[in-house]
Design an enzyme around this catalytic site. Structure first.
Site, short mmCIF file in Angstrom:
data_model
loop_
_atom_site.label_atom_id
_atom_site.label_comp_id
_atom_site.label_asym_id
_atom_site.label_seq_id
_atom_site.Cartn_x
_atom_site.Cartn_y
_atom_site.Cartn_z
CG ASP A 1 7.41 23.24 -32.24
OD1 ASP A 1 7.41 24.07 -31.77
OD2 ASP A 1 8.10 24.02 -33.17
CG HIS B 1 12.39 24.57 -30.58
ND1 HIS B 1 11.71 23.00 -29.95
CD2 HIS B 1 11.43 25.52 -29.80
CE1 HIS B 1 10.29 23.80 -30.42
NE2 HIS B 1 10.32 25.36 -31.13
NE ARG C 1 15.84 33.91 -33.12
CZ ARG C 1 16.74 33.04 -34.10
NH1 ARG C 1 17.38 33.46 -34.42
NH2 ARG C 1 15.40 32.08 -33.88
CG HIS D 1 7.62 25.84 -27.26
ND1 HIS D 1 8.84 27.17 -26.68
CD2 HIS D 1 7.27 25.32 -28.70
CE1 HIS D 1 8.57 27.20 -28.19
NE2 HIS D 1 8.12 26.31 -29.52
#
Ligand SMILES: O=C(O)CCC(=O)C(=O)O
Ligand SMILES: [Fe+2]
Length: 295
Positions: free
Chosen positions: A155, A210, A220, A153
């Site tokens: 942002d 990203h 993570r 996507h």
């Protein structure tokens, strides 16, 4: 021991590229030029030597009311600190772009009605045992090296400031089908240009696509601050980025309108297309036309 070879998702290319690192302790005018270059080339850069901002990662599954109270004040302190850092970066950008007011971008996120938000992401570790003997019965996208934690996507906001623990996973895509892994660095901030800044610069800054893979046997954690304008802010290209040879790519829109479009589409869809004035093909054709004229 048999070590599995990383298997890229079909037809994708994983490319190691040195991504820009901006040292904020350097000379201001130098730093601002480097930030502009990074926003034009990748829409992405790493920031080091910024003011110290303690991350917000939580330990333990339950929170007592006292801890909740402390946590909420820590969150507010954190938001204030990252907002300041995001504003500084936007001022640096504006300085190098020679826009009429250096606060043209930062003013939007400093506004009391700014719609900025913070998101904490947690990517659970792989359950190792199920893959130990190279379980080939797993569907391709469930293979341990291909597990998507956060799909591709861009942002939607102005600028994103992301930090993470020391577990990798973030990848950026400078061109379709090419993915560049970003080495984790818990001491740094990773900054990416959002759709609004892309539109305000009439496409000069890349709103980088990203994603985050979740292939580690450790969890993570990442924390993203999305610097956004107020809902009623009118988003339009700044005059200096529009010319006869570079016509306005997008019609003006309010952040509320854009946000609505974001939630009506799927994560990976391009919402900017909905606001586009010039078709991508036409844009290329017109650029080719201009090139022909010059010859
Ligand atoms: O966790 C990451 O590295 C990526 C998160 C992200 O892209 C987002 O929250 O928008
Ligand atoms: Fe993101």
């Amino acid at each position: 021991m048999v070590v599995a070879t990383p298997m890229p998702i079909q037809s994708e290319k994983i490319k190691e590229v040195g991504l820009p690192t901006i040292d904020l302790s350097f000379d201001r005018s130098e730093v601002s030029k480097l930030i502009v270059k990074a926003c034009e080339e990748f829409g992405f850069f790493k920031v080091i030597n910024h003011v110290q901002i303690r991350p917000l990662f939580l330990k333990g599954p339950t929170l007592s009311p006292m801890t909740q109270l402390k946590f909420s004040s820590a969150v507010n302190g954190y938001i204030e600190a990252v907002r300041d850092l995001a504003s500084d970066i936007l001022d640096l950008l504006a300085e190098a772009l020679w826009v009429p007011h250096t606060s043209v971008f930062s003013g939007l996120i400093r506004d009391v009605d700014s719609d900025s938000l913070i998101r904490l992401n947690h990517y659970p570790p792989l359950i190792k045992d199920s893959f130990e003997d190279g379980d080939t019965s797993l569907p391709h996208h469930h293979h341990p090296n291909n597990r998507i934690g956060f799909g591709e996507h861009s942002d939607p906001q102005i600028l994103t400031l992301l930090r993470s623990n020391d577990v990798g996973g973030l990848q950026i895509s400078p061109e379709e089908g090419v993915w560049v892994p970003v080495s984790p660095d818990p001491t740094a901030f990773f900054v990416n240009v959002g759709d609004v800044l892309h539109a305000m610069t009439n496409g000069r800054f890349v709103s980088v696509r990203h994603r985050a893979l979740a292939n580690s046997n450790r969890p993570r954690m990442s924390m993203a601050y999305f610097a956004a304008p107020p809902l009623q802010a009118n988003i339009t290209s700044l005059a200096q980025f529009v010319s006869q040879s570079r016509p306005n790519l997008y019609r003006a829109f309010t952040w509320a309108e854009y946000k609505k479009a974001t939630y009506s589409l799927r994560l990976g869809d391009s919402r900017l297309k909905l606001f586009r004035l010039v078709e991508e093909d036409h844009e290329i054709a017109s650029l080719q036309h201009q090139t022909c004229f010059k010859h």
